[in-house]
Design an enzyme around this catalytic site. Structure first.
Site, PDB file in Angstrom:
ATOM      1  N   SER A 283      14.904  18.052  24.200  1.00 33.52           N
ATOM      2  CA  SER A 283      14.133  18.580  23.073  1.00 33.52           C
ATOM      3  C   SER A 283      12.654  18.298  23.280  1.00 33.52           C
ATOM      4  O   SER A 283      12.286  17.400  24.040  1.00 33.52           O
ATOM      5  CB  SER A 283      14.579  17.926  21.763  1.00 33.52           C
ATOM      6  N   ASP A 284      11.812  19.056  22.610  1.00 31.20           N
ATOM      7  CA  ASP A 284      10.418  18.637  22.515  1.00 31.20           C
ATOM      8  C   ASP A 284      10.359  17.461  21.541  1.00 31.20           C
ATOM      9  O   ASP A 284      11.367  17.090  20.901  1.00 31.20           O
ATOM     10  CB  ASP A 284       9.541  19.801  22.051  1.00 31.20           C
ATOM     11  N   ALA A 285       9.195  16.845  21.415  1.00 33.56           N
ATOM     12  CA  ALA A 285       9.053  15.646  20.592  1.00 33.56           C
ATOM     13  C   ALA A 285       9.589  15.903  19.180  1.00 33.56           C
ATOM     14  O   ALA A 285       9.172  16.838  18.501  1.00 33.56           O
ATOM     15  CB  ALA A 285       7.596  15.222  20.538  1.00 33.56           C
TER      16      ALA A 285
END
Length: 556
Positions: A283-285
């Protein structure tokens, strides 16, 4: 658990590596399996977080490196010796100011795209990977394969290889190959594709607005090429792709705008099934508002995993997030089978990188030797000199000389860098002074008499910045007042505007007669620009974006 072919691309594991993955997975308890799903961001002095990280037992960390090489080597050694399962150590190796602080200064992707030499990009990526590997870093969240389509997109800006899909593909594949040949796993991002929405997913769920056919010809092509090249990871962004969701369900309604980071349709159906990606999805942050917009963390965090992401990127409270996953397993929102599948891919990435074998920890002297390789500096200097791009010079101002342009008035917005505590002054004025120019730095409220100056120089240093809704030429801030903001000097004094970052200032200053893009703010680029200004080198860069922002007005 769904079958994962670890002998197939991109892992291509041998029997011993697959056995290690199987045995390690079987030896993990339920709590430690969940902990493996996390990559935690760590910053500051190691003593402030090391014990907490080792106690939590995450799958890996993302390190915001300090300039203290000895301390960073010590941290890497402590992480390895203190972890029963070798950790992934990651960073965003994007070049320029997003580089190792003790590493070779190299251009960012947009600068490399301006040089447009695949061999040069491969050479720079090799330098970055060798230096990263020497300090214990084994995973990078790059390359960025977003497209500079919406010029107002502050979040894409200098991180991408430009607006042309052919050019992006050439350079991204070169970076992937160089990174992975040198022990650093590459990650293409931001799935399913950013750059047509001019907002920032740090602040809002952004939208890929393309129809599926156009998406497939652009982003689909880029991701297929990366997958065929063996890229090990894909980062799922907080980006919606409504056209594909509605292709499957015309009545999707608001679900069409679910971000990819929590979308099984985008991760499982499109990325895994249609594009055939067998590697790791990260995932992104998860602290970004692009995810937080969608719902409360109690709901969205388990959905990151259940929707197909194998790694949860970053956590402000890992213990609380771990309990969120425990609760989701207890009530059936997250299955143990899905957790085991995700952990299998995490372990497979570690095995692909050779972390399952006995390995020597990073050594300070070895790292110093790699970081101090004079060949790296020579290569980086050669490539950097080819980056600066002369966009226009309708007044035939260049080259500059102290004989004709001795008295220089500089308007500067200073250098603004990601994650930095404050702005940094340009070295360009000092460099010009050493060449015999008399430089005056403009201060707010200063009275300017055109007879007192031979050249006005505007310097901007906004590289791609996180949580900036937009980047633009802020005349009020630059000049310090309403009347100064409205005044233009280029009819009375020869004027030069240089951007060492965001390449689209002609949108706000279309009538400036001489304009240069350098794409990055690092000292070697400032040196390269001054050398070209004085005519000692050529402006060799070839603009990888439409610096005129679609405006004919800006060309004159």
């Amino acid at each position: 658990m769904a079958h994962i072919d670890l002998a197939a691309a991109p892992f291509n594991l041998d029997d011993d590596a697959m056995a290690w993955v199987s045995t390690t997975l079987a030896g993990l308890g339920p709590r430690d399996k969940l902990a493996q799903l996390f990559v935690l961001m760590v910053r500051g002095a190691p003593e402030t977080f090391l014990d907490t990280v080792l106690r939590f037992k995450p799958g890996g960390i993302t390190r915001l490196f300090t300039p203290d090489l000895e301390s960073e080597i010590g941290l890497a050694r402590d992480l390895i010796s203190g972890s029963a399962i070798p950790p992934l150590v990651s960073a965003d190796l994007e070049g320029s100011r997003m580089s190792l602080p003790f590493g070779t200064a190299v251009p960012n992707p947009l600068g490399l795209a301006a040089a447009d030499d695949v061999a040069a990009t491969e050479a720079i990526a090799t330098i970055m990977a060798r230096e990263a590997h020497a300090v214990g870093l084994n995973w990078s969240f790059t390359p960025v394969v977003d497209i500079n389509a919406a010029f107002k997109s502050a979040i894409v800006g200098t991180r991408s290889y430009g607006s042309d899909v052919d050019r992006i593909e050439r350079h991204a594949l070169a970076q992937i190959a160089a990174f992975q040949a040198n022990g650093v796993a590459a990650t293409v991002k931001h799935w399913p594709g950013e750059g047509f929405d001019d907002r920032d997913q740090h602040l809002v769920t952004t939208v890929n607005p393309l129809g599926f056919a156009e998406w497939d010809a652009k982003f689909g092509r880029l991701y297929r090429a990366a997958i065929e090249a063996g890229v090990l990871a894909v980062m799922a962004g907080h980006i919606a792709f409504p056209a594909f969701v509605r292709e499957l369900d015309p009545d999707a309604g608001g679900e069409a705008f679910r971000p990819a980071s929590i979308s099984a349709v985008l991760n499982q159906t499109l990325l895994r099934q249609r594009l055939g990606f067998n590697g790791l999805i990260v995932s992104d942050a998860t602290a970004m508002a692009g995810l937080g917009d969608w719902g409360p963390r109690d709901v969205t965090l388990p959905e990151v995993v259940s929707s197909g992401c194998d790694v949860i990127l970053f956590s402000d409270d890992p213990d609380a997030d771990l309990m969120r996953l425990v609760s989701a397993i207890a009530d059936g929102r997250l299955t143990q089978e899905r957790v085991d599948e995700a952990v299998t891919r995490i372990l497979a990435l570690k095995a692909k990188l050779g972390l399952h074998k006995a390995q020597l920890p990073p050594e300070l002297e070895t790292a110093r030797a790699v970081l101090g390789d004079p060949g790296s500096a020579i290569t980086a200097h050669s490539v950097t000199s080819r980056v600066p791009t002369l966009v226009k010079d309708t007044q035939n101002l260049l080259p500059l000389s102290p004989a004709r342009h001795r008295r220089v008035l500089v308007f500067s917005g200073d250098i603004v860098m990601p994650l930095a505590p404050g702005p940094v002054a340009f070295s360009v004025p000092e460099r010009l002074e050493r060449e015999g120019f008399a430089v005056t730095l403009y201060t707010p409220g200063m009275s300017v008499n055109p007879r007192d100056f031979d050249l006005v120089l505007y310097l901007f240093g906004d590289e791609t910045l996180l949580t900036r809704s937009s980047i633009f030429l802020d005349w009020m801030k630059l000049t310090g007042g309403l009347f100064g903001a409205m005044h233009r000097y280029w009819h009375d004094i020869p004027t030069l505007m240089i951007s060492f970052g965001y390449p689209y200032y002609l949108y706000d200053a279309p009538r400036v007669k001489t304009y240069i893009n350098a794409y990055g703010t690092a000292e070697p680029l400032q040196e390269a620009v001054v050398e070209a200004l004085l005519g000692r080198t050529q402006f060799a860069g070839n603009s990888p974006v439409d610096a005129f922002c679609g405006s004919e007005q800006a060309r004159y």
